[in-house]
Design an enzyme around this catalytic site. Sequence first.
Site, short mmCIF file in Angstrom:
data_model
loop_
_atom_site.label_atom_id
_atom_site.label_comp_id
_atom_site.label_asym_id
_atom_site.label_seq_id
_atom_site.Cartn_x
_atom_site.Cartn_y
_atom_site.Cartn_z
N ARG A 2 0.98 -0.58 0.06
CA ARG A 2 0.26 -0.01 0.02
C ARG A 2 0.79 1.22 -0.23
NH1 ARG A 2 -1.47 2.05 4.65
NH2 ARG A 2 -1.41 -0.04 5.88
N TYR A 16 -15.91 16.76 -15.02
CA TYR A 16 -16.69 14.79 -15.33
C TYR A 16 -17.55 14.94 -14.25
CZ TYR A 16 -16.79 9.92 -14.63
OH TYR A 16 -16.89 8.99 -14.47
N ASP A 55 -7.53 18.76 -14.36
CA ASP A 55 -7.86 17.39 -14.94
C ASP A 55 -7.80 16.87 -17.01
OD1 ASP A 55 -9.10 14.96 -16.21
OD2 ASP A 55 -10.87 14.86 -14.61
N LYS A 71 -8.38 5.80 -19.26
CA LYS A 71 -8.79 6.14 -20.56
C LYS A 71 -7.98 6.49 -21.81
CE LYS A 71 -12.62 7.12 -17.80
NZ LYS A 71 -12.47 8.52 -17.68
C1 LIG Z 1 -13.28 9.15 -15.83
C2 LIG Z 1 -13.32 10.52 -15.68
C3 LIG Z 1 -13.14 10.69 -14.76
C4 LIG Z 1 -13.45 9.32 -13.35
O1 LIG Z 1 -11.66 8.44 -13.51
P1 LIG Z 1 -12.44 6.74 -13.32
O2 LIG Z 1 -10.90 6.09 -13.53
O3 LIG Z 1 -13.35 6.47 -14.41
O4 LIG Z 1 -12.38 7.07 -12.15
C5 LIG Z 1 -12.64 11.43 -14.34
N1 LIG Z 1 -12.55 12.39 -15.37
C6 LIG Z 1 -12.54 12.35 -16.35
C7 LIG Z 1 -12.58 13.51 -17.56
C8 LIG Z 1 -12.50 11.33 -17.05
O5 LIG Z 1 -12.81 10.91 -18.02
#
Ligand SMILES: *Cc1c(COP(=O)(O)O)cnc(C)c1O
Length: 379
Positions: free
Chosen positions: A48, A100, A172, A197
Site C-alpha cells: 500500500r 466530469y 484534469d 482512458k
Molecule cells: C473517467 C473520468 C474520470 C474518472 O475516472 P475513473 O477512472 O472512472 O474513476 C475523471 N475525469 C475525467 C475527465 C474522466 O473522463
Amino acid sequence: MTHPDTKFVHGEGESAYHYGAVAEPMVLSTTFRRSSDGTFPYGFDYGREGNPNRSELERRMAALEGGVDGAAFASGMAAALAIFQSLKPGDHVVVSEDIYFGVRDALVSHFRVWGLNVSLVDATNVQNVADHVQQNTRVVFIETPSNPMLQIADIGAISQIARAYGALLVCDNSLATPLFQQPLAHGADMVVHSTTKYVNGHHDAQGGIIITREKSDHWAAVRSLQKSFGAVPSPFNCWLASRGLATLPVRVRHQSTSALILAQRLVKHPNVQEVLHPGLESSPYNELALRQMSGLGSVFSFLVRGTETEAIRVAGAVRLFQRATSFGGPESLIEHRASIEGPATKTPGNLLRVAIGLEDVDDLWSDIAQALEAASAGA
Ligand SMILES: *Cc1c(COP(=O)(O)O)cnc(C)c1O
C-alpha cells in the site's frame, strides 16, 4: 532534446530492470524484505505504501507532464477526490461546472456536507473564475477539454487568477493526454488523469494519477492520503497503464484524426443539429484550443435533430460502435450521456457522445450514417 514520442516509449533514460529485461517486469509482492541493519534496500516496504510498478508509472507520467512527482490511485475518481480530501472544512474551492459528472456529484453530495465551500462556475469565461475566488480559496479545479460539452478553459489565464489568491490550479487532463496538452507548462500546479482512458488505452484497467509541479506541503498531504486511505492501484493495473504509454502517441493521433473527419462529416448531415468538437472552425473554442493544445483528442458530442427519443434511437441503431461509456480504447463507443448522468444532469437530452477508436474511419462513418438514417426512418 528527446522527441515526446520517444519519451512515451523509453521514459527518461535507461530503465534499470532486473535480469536486463527490456519490457517492464511485474512485481506482485505485497511485502518487501529488510536488510540486516533494518533498512529497506530497494526503498519498498509494503504494497500500500509503494510498489515498483506504481513507482514506474508515477515516474513516467511525471516526466511526460513535466512535473517532479506523481501519485497513482485506484481510479480517476480517487485521484481527483484526493485533491479535495487534502483540504480542511471551511476551505473554499472553485470548480468548473462542466467537470466530469462523478467529481461534481461527489463535491455536491459529500464534500459540502463535510464543510467544503464549493463554487461551481462556467470556467470558459475567465471572469467567472475571477469573480468567485476569495481569500480562503485553496484550489481552482478545471477540466479542459471538458466532457460531454467539449468546452475549453484558458489554463494560463486561470492560473494567474489562482496564483494571485495563493490557490492551487489543478487541471484534469484526461481528455487531452500529456501528448496534446501540458497544463503544468501553462501554469497549472497539478494535473489529474483517469488513466482508465487514453493512458491505459484498452478499456481494461481502472486507474488515476496526480502529477505535481513541485513538492509542496499540499503535495505531501496528497502523498499521505494515498498511503493512509489506501485507494492504490494494483501492480498489474500500473503495469498495464505504463505499457499503454508506449503506444499512446500512435493510438491517440490516429483516433483524433478519425474523430475530426467524422465531426466534419456529421456537421453536414441533415439529421444532426450541432456538432461539439473544438477542432471545427464553427466552435467558439477553436482558436483557444489550437493555441493551448497540439492535438484535439477523439471524444466529441453531437446533438441529434429532435429530442431525447430520436437521440436514443440513433444510439440504438449502431452496429459497429459499442453502446458504452468511457473513451480511449481501440473500440469506438457511443453514449446517450444524459442517461448515465442521471436526473440532475445539465446535458442536453438529444446529445450523443462518441469516443473514436482505432477502426477504419469509413467503416465508422458508414455506421453512424446508417444509424442516423435508420432512426429517422423509424420515426
Ligand atoms: C473517467 C473520468 C474520470 C474518472 O475516472 P475513473 O477512472 O472512472 O474513476 C475523471 N475525469 C475525467 C475527465 C474522466 O473522463
